[in-house]
Design an enzyme around this catalytic site. Sequence first.
Site, PDB file in Angstrom:
ATOM      1  CG  MET A 129     -23.233  16.598 -13.193  1.00 25.15           C
ATOM      2  SD  MET A 129     -24.801  16.039 -13.874  1.00 25.15           S
ATOM      3  CE  MET A 129     -25.116  14.597 -12.897  1.00 25.15           C
TER       4      MET A 129
ATOM      5  CG  LEU B 153     -17.493  18.877  -5.335  1.00 22.26           C
ATOM      6  CD1 LEU B 153     -16.271  19.798  -5.246  1.00 22.26           C
ATOM      7  CD2 LEU B 153     -17.575  18.233  -6.710  1.00 22.26           C
TER       8      LEU B 153
ATOM      9  CD  GLU C 161     -12.224  12.065   0.330  1.00 23.16           C
ATOM     10  OE1 GLU C 161     -11.217  11.613  -0.233  1.00 23.16           O
ATOM     11  OE2 GLU C 161     -12.232  13.145   0.940  1.00 23.16           O
TER      12      GLU C 161
ATOM     13  CG  HIS D 267     -17.008  14.632  -7.295  1.00 26.58           C
ATOM     14  ND1 HIS D 267     -18.037  14.493  -6.383  1.00 26.58           N
ATOM     15  CD2 HIS D 267     -17.578  14.469  -8.510  1.00 26.58           C
ATOM     16  CE1 HIS D 267     -19.162  14.259  -7.024  1.00 26.58           C
ATOM     17  NE2 HIS D 267     -18.922  14.237  -8.321  1.00 26.58           N
TER      18      HIS D 267
ATOM     19  CD  GLN E 264     -25.081  14.661 -17.600  1.00 22.58           C
ATOM     20  OE1 GLN E 264     -24.300  15.450 -18.111  1.00 22.58           O
ATOM     21  NE2 GLN E 264     -24.682  13.718 -16.759  1.00 22.58           N
TER      22      GLN E 264
ATOM     23  N   GLY F 164     -13.896   9.756 -13.910  1.00 25.92           N
ATOM     24  CA  GLY F 164     -13.857   8.579 -13.047  1.00 25.92           C
ATOM     25  C   GLY F 164     -14.234   7.305 -13.784  1.00 25.92           C
TER      26      GLY F 164
ATOM     27  CD  GLN G 262     -19.540  10.924 -17.554  1.00 23.05           C
ATOM     28  OE1 GLN G 262     -20.713  11.283 -17.546  1.00 23.05           O
ATOM     29  NE2 GLN G 262     -18.717  11.158 -16.564  1.00 23.05           N
TER      30      GLN G 262
ATOM     31  CB  SER H 209     -23.853  13.317  -5.989  1.00 22.86           C
ATOM     32  OG  SER H 209     -22.560  13.731  -6.367  1.00 22.86           O
TER      33      SER H 209
END
Length: 284
Positions: free
Chosen positions: A27, A30, A32, A34, A58, A144, A150, A183
């Site tokens: 999303m 960005l 580290e 990502h 979401q 991740g 998820q 983020s």
Amino acid sequence: MRTLTTIAELRAARAALPGPVGLVPTMGYLHEGHLGLVRAARAENASVVVSIFVNPTQFGPGEDLATYPRDLERDFKLSEHEGVDLVFAPSVSEMYPPDDAVTVDPGPIGSRLEGAARPGHFRGVGTVVTKLLNVVQPDRAYFGQKDAQQLVVIEHVVRGLFLPVTIVACPTVREPDGLALSSRNVRLTPTQRAAAPALYRGLARASNGWRAGERSPECLRAAVRAEVEPERELCLEYVSAAHPRTLEELQTVPAEGVLLSLASHAGSVRLIDNVRLGEEGATG
Ligand code: AMP
């Protein structure tokens, strides 16, 4: 590196990419965490595609869709620096045309934990990830461990819909004080930021207990709470010791081990974190 916004452009550019192709869905904004996914994709594939899309389906009513941090120009620079071949940054109407009502619901697995706290969240995740996989048609897609549920949901959707892609899980990247990169961390006030590492301290305390032989799910949950509850800036929403695949809350520990996870509010910012406890020890 090319930056594309329409599905038609993306499909044309994708057809010309040498394979195998790795996709990193994000999303944006960005960090580290990502970039760890991007580096894993870069190491294993001839071509890397990063998608940047703040997916409205979401987010629930009253959640932080409007205030979600964004900086596309910076994301493009970081992606280019990591050797990404294509960045796909579509508009909402490109991903969800006005006459579109198709959704991908993962079933009961999407209603537990984060899904219980955020009804419909994993329908949104299942839908957008399926769309992105169909548009990009990668050989591998990278996610991740930070968002453990998820990952479980996406593996479940990929299996259920026979999607021809390999899902690759990447470890959680943390700040030196243990806070998982997110983020949303930029929206923490200095006092909230100072309190936030208690979340990982709680998980680490339970992991230490696990390594010392603790196998009671309730004691593992209690170890997390004992570390987090004294922090006045943090308000725990849940602490879960769940089956790592079915995500059912545990009374006793199965052979697969435990997914120990939590969600907490720090003011208006919602933070999640987890560790996986297994026979080989603790990871995450
Ligand atoms: P997001 O942009 O937050 O939707 O995240 C995009 C991808 O990056 C997801 O697969 C996340 O699990 C992953 N990710 C986010 N934060 C981290 C982190 N701290 N460590 C590893 N992966 C992460």
